[in-house]
Design a protein around this motif. Structure first.
Motif, PDB file in Angstrom:
ATOM      1  N   ARG A   9       0.833  -1.203   0.000  1.00 47.56           N
ATOM      2  CA  ARG A   9       0.000   0.000   0.000  1.00 47.56           C
ATOM      3  C   ARG A   9       0.869   1.254   0.000  1.00 47.56           C
ATOM      4  NH1 ARG A   9      -2.459  -0.720   4.455  1.00 47.56           N
ATOM      5  NH2 ARG A   9      -1.271   0.744   5.687  1.00 47.56           N
ATOM      6  N   TRP A  10       1.900   1.267   0.844  1.00 47.60           N
ATOM      7  CA  TRP A  10       2.807   2.414   0.881  1.00 47.60           C
ATOM      8  C   TRP A  10       3.505   2.602  -0.452  1.00 47.60           C
ATOM      9  CZ3 TRP A  10       5.055   0.219   5.992  1.00 47.60           C
ATOM     10  CH2 TRP A  10       4.175   0.490   7.046  1.00 47.60           C
ATOM     11  N   LYS A  11       3.866   1.508  -1.099  1.00 46.17           N
ATOM     12  CA  LYS A  11       4.515   1.588  -2.408  1.00 46.17           C
ATOM     13  C   LYS A  11       3.551   2.158  -3.439  1.00 46.17           C
ATOM     14  CE  LYS A  11       6.659  -1.307  -5.905  1.00 46.17           C
ATOM     15  NZ  LYS A  11       6.939  -2.678  -6.311  1.00 46.17           N
ATOM     16  N   GLN A  13       1.011   4.082  -2.888  1.00 45.22           N
ATOM     17  CA  GLN A  13       0.753   5.487  -2.561  1.00 45.22           C
ATOM     18  C   GLN A  13       1.980   6.370  -2.810  1.00 45.22           C
ATOM     19  OE1 GLN A  13      -0.507   5.216   1.517  1.00 45.22           O
ATOM     20  NE2 GLN A  13      -2.637   4.813   0.966  1.00 45.22           N
ATOM     21  N   GLY A  14       3.111   5.770  -3.124  1.00 52.89           N
ATOM     22  CA  GLY A  14       4.322   6.532  -3.406  1.00 52.89           C
ATOM     23  C   GLY A  14       5.056   6.998  -2.158  1.00 52.89           C
ATOM     24  N   LYS A  15       4.747   6.410  -1.018  1.00 55.48           N
ATOM     25  CA  LYS A  15       5.384   6.811   0.233  1.00 55.48           C
ATOM     26  C   LYS A  15       6.716   6.126   0.464  1.00 55.48           C
ATOM     27  CE  LYS A  15       1.052   7.931   2.513  1.00 55.48           C
ATOM     28  NZ  LYS A  15       0.179   7.676   3.662  1.00 55.48           N
ATOM     29  N   VAL A  16       6.966   5.015  -0.238  1.00 56.62           N
ATOM     30  CA  VAL A  16       8.216   4.288  -0.088  1.00 56.62           C
ATOM     31  C   VAL A  16       8.675   3.838  -1.474  1.00 56.62           C
ATOM     32  CG1 VAL A  16       7.167   2.031   0.287  1.00 56.62           C
ATOM     33  CG2 VAL A  16       9.363   2.504   1.293  1.00 56.62           C
ATOM     34  N   VAL A  17       9.983   3.822  -1.660  1.00 58.28           N
ATOM     35  CA  VAL A  17      10.566   3.438  -2.946  1.00 58.28           C
ATOM     36  C   VAL A  17      11.242   2.083  -2.796  1.00 58.28           C
ATOM     37  CG1 VAL A  17      12.253   4.082  -4.708  1.00 58.28           C
ATOM     38  CG2 VAL A  17      10.960   5.850  -3.513  1.00 58.28           C
ATOM     39  N   CYS A  18      11.009   1.204  -3.757  1.00 63.88           N
ATOM     40  CA  CYS A  18      11.651  -0.112  -3.688  1.00 63.88           C
ATOM     41  C   CYS A  18      12.942  -0.101  -4.515  1.00 63.88           C
ATOM     42  CB  CYS A  18      10.706  -1.211  -4.172  1.00 63.88           C
ATOM     43  SG  CYS A  18      10.360  -1.169  -5.917  1.00 63.88           S
ATOM     44  N   ASP A  31      12.522   4.570   6.181  1.00 62.07           N
ATOM     45  CA  ASP A  31      11.227   4.938   5.613  1.00 62.07           C
ATOM     46  C   ASP A  31      10.122   4.050   6.164  1.00 62.07           C
ATOM     47  OD1 ASP A  31      12.500   6.855   4.095  1.00 62.07           O
ATOM     48  OD2 ASP A  31      12.566   5.618   2.279  1.00 62.07           O
ATOM     49  N   LEU A  32      10.385   2.753   6.252  1.00 65.38           N
ATOM     50  CA  LEU A  32       9.383   1.824   6.761  1.00 65.38           C
ATOM     51  C   LEU A  32       9.064   2.103   8.226  1.00 65.38           C
ATOM     52  CD1 LEU A  32      10.599  -1.503   5.123  1.00 65.38           C
ATOM     53  CD2 LEU A  32       8.683  -0.076   4.417  1.00 65.38           C
ATOM     54  N   TYR A  42      -4.415   3.917   6.263  1.00 61.59           N
ATOM     55  CA  TYR A  42      -5.002   2.995   5.300  1.00 61.59           C
ATOM     56  C   TYR A  42      -6.358   3.460   4.801  1.00 61.59           C
ATOM     57  CZ  TYR A  42      -6.781   1.439   9.810  1.00 61.59           C
ATOM     58  OH  TYR A  42      -7.306   1.405  11.065  1.00 61.59           O
ATOM     59  N   PHE A  43      -6.896   4.557   5.336  1.00 58.77           N
ATOM     60  CA  PHE A  43      -8.138   5.095   4.805  1.00 58.77           C
ATOM     61  C   PHE A  43      -7.815   5.884   3.551  1.00 58.77           C
ATOM     62  CE2 PHE A  43      -9.420   4.817   9.349  1.00 58.77           C
ATOM     63  CZ  PHE A  43     -10.366   3.840   9.168  1.00 58.77           C
ATOM     64  N   ASP A  44      -8.449   5.499   2.459  1.00 63.47           N
ATOM     65  CA  ASP A  44      -8.186   6.131   1.170  1.00 63.47           C
ATOM     66  C   ASP A  44      -9.322   7.101   0.864  1.00 63.47           C
ATOM     67  OD1 ASP A  44      -7.129   6.747  -1.255  1.00 63.47           O
ATOM     68  OD2 ASP A  44      -7.697   4.877  -2.237  1.00 63.47           O
ATOM     69  N   ASN A  45      -9.001   8.302   0.428  1.00 62.76           N
ATOM     70  CA  ASN A  45     -10.026   9.308   0.141  1.00 62.76           C
ATOM     71  C   ASN A  45     -10.922   8.888  -1.017  1.00 62.76           C
ATOM     72  OD1 ASN A  45      -9.054  10.907   2.168  1.00 62.76           O
ATOM     73  ND2 ASN A  45      -7.703  12.068   0.842  1.00 62.76           N
ATOM     74  N   THR A  46     -10.378   8.185  -1.984  1.00 65.19           N
ATOM     75  CA  THR A  46     -11.171   7.804  -3.140  1.00 65.19           C
ATOM     76  C   THR A  46     -12.238   6.793  -2.778  1.00 65.19           C
ATOM     77  OG1 THR A  46      -9.569   6.101  -3.733  1.00 65.19           O
ATOM     78  CG2 THR A  46      -9.307   8.255  -4.757  1.00 65.19           C
ATOM     79  N   SER A  47     -11.968   5.910  -1.823  1.00 67.88           N
ATOM     80  CA  SER A  47     -12.978   4.926  -1.440  1.00 67.88           C
ATOM     81  C   SER A  47     -14.155   5.585  -0.745  1.00 67.88           C
ATOM     82  CB  SER A  47     -12.359   3.849  -0.547  1.00 67.88           C
ATOM     83  OG  SER A  47     -11.924   4.410   0.659  1.00 67.88           O
ATOM     84  N   SER A  48     -13.938   6.654   0.019  1.00 62.47           N
ATOM     85  CA  SER A  48     -15.048   7.337   0.673  1.00 62.47           C
ATOM     86  C   SER A  48     -15.908   8.058  -0.358  1.00 62.47           C
ATOM     87  CB  SER A  48     -14.540   8.318   1.734  1.00 62.47           C
ATOM     88  OG  SER A  48     -13.775   9.328   1.146  1.00 62.47           O
ATOM     89  N   ASP A  49     -15.286   8.581  -1.426  1.00 65.18           N
ATOM     90  CA  ASP A  49     -16.051   9.218  -2.491  1.00 65.18           C
ATOM     91  C   ASP A  49     -16.930   8.200  -3.204  1.00 65.18           C
ATOM     92  OD1 ASP A  49     -14.871  11.598  -1.856  1.00 65.18           O
ATOM     93  OD2 ASP A  49     -13.350  11.473  -3.429  1.00 65.18           O
TER      94      ASP A  49
END
Length: 59
Positions: A9-11, A13-18, A31-32, A42-49
């Motif tokens: 999920r973090w990957k 969302q662009g919060k962590v780079v592999c 980073d982790l 883990y709450f995603d804004n798009t899912s609430s929309d």
């Protein structure tokens, strides 16, 4: 130590780079650790929309 789904999920969302190496995928531990301390990321804004729109359709 870190849940696979959390890291994925973090990957996404662009919060962590592999960093890919032959046979391995690595992430910066600092980073982790930082992301691990974040509460309820883990709450995603798009899912609430989507949920809000589906409720409007039913009315």
């Amino acid at each position: 130590m870190f849940g696979r789904r959390n890291v994925e999920r973090w990957k996404r969302q662009g919060k962590v780079v592999c960093y890919k190496r032959p046979g391995k995928v690595e992430y910066r531990t600092a980073d982790l650790r930082l992301l691990q301390r974040t509460v309820q990321d883990y709450f995603d804004n798009t899912s609430s929309d989507v949920n809000r729109n589906s409720l409007d359709i039913k009315k």
